[in-house]
Design an enzyme around this catalytic site. Structure first.
Site: not given
Length: 213
Positions: A191-192
């Site tokens: 989720r970066l």
């Protein structure tokens, strides 16, 4: 429910997005991504979420992009529809594209304006005849008694225009969204994600910055 929605997740690993990858103009950058999607044969690559606001309550629906030039994004619809009335009340709108096969999203914000009558007429002329008839038959967003009533209205119009060209209804035409904000989102692991944003400057240039995911 059979599935735990909270556990539905997918890690994104397609590729990254770096400042050096970007064109200095977001509309040209959009075209680069859009061409990749088209070449990949993805279904309905021009489907976009149009978000409007009228009385403080947001409203959204999918429409289809029909033209893209150096000024903005064009689609066509019924001016008397719910979205048409909301646009008339507040011309600030947003568009969202999501291409899951490429793990990419594009968010667009800006002002919307009607296209010229000539542009609307030109596109209406190349629509399938059934769609032309439908533009007359449907009082979009208004109550209709039944499916049968809509089909009966369509049949009457087919008879009316039999053997002749279907003229463009006066309530039907195009809108162009002129962006002042465009965000390019590329899914990344854990989720970066990469989020790179173009914001229009006072001299009509573009400032680019990275946002936290």
């Amino acid at each position: 429910m059979d599935h735990n929605i909270a556990k539905l997740r997918q890690d994104y690993n397609f590729k990254g997005l770096h400042e050096a990858d970007l064109d200095s103009n977001p509309l040209r950058q959009f075209k680069l991504w859009f061409e990749e999607v088209i070449k990949a044969g993805i279904s309905e690559p021009n489907a976009m979420l149009l978000s409007t606001v009228s009385t403080g309550r947001p409203s959204a629906r999918i429409v289809l992009l029909k033209d893209l030039d150096h000024t903005g994004f064009t689609f066509f619809t019924n001016y008397d529809s719910k979205k048409g009335k909301e646009i008339e009340a507040n011309p600030q709108v947003a568009l969202t594209f999501f291409w899951k096969e490429f793990e990419r999203q594009v968010r667009i914000e800006g002002l919307i304006e009607k296209t010229t009558d000539a542009e609307s007429a030109e596109y209406f002329a190349v629509r399938p005849r059934g769609s032309q008839i439908g533009a007359w038959a449907s009082d979009q967003s208004r109550h209709v008694e039944s499916r049968e009533a809509l089909e009966e209205r369509t049949q009457l119009l087919e008879q009316k225009f039999a053997g002749a060209e279907v003229p463009r209804p006066p309530h039907w035409g195009g809108y162009r969204v002129i962006p002042d904000y465009m965000e390019f989102w590329q899914g990344r692991p854990s989720r970066l994600h990469d989020r790179l944003v173009y914001t229009k400057t006072a001299d009509n240039g573009w400032n680019i910055e990275r946002l936290c995911p």
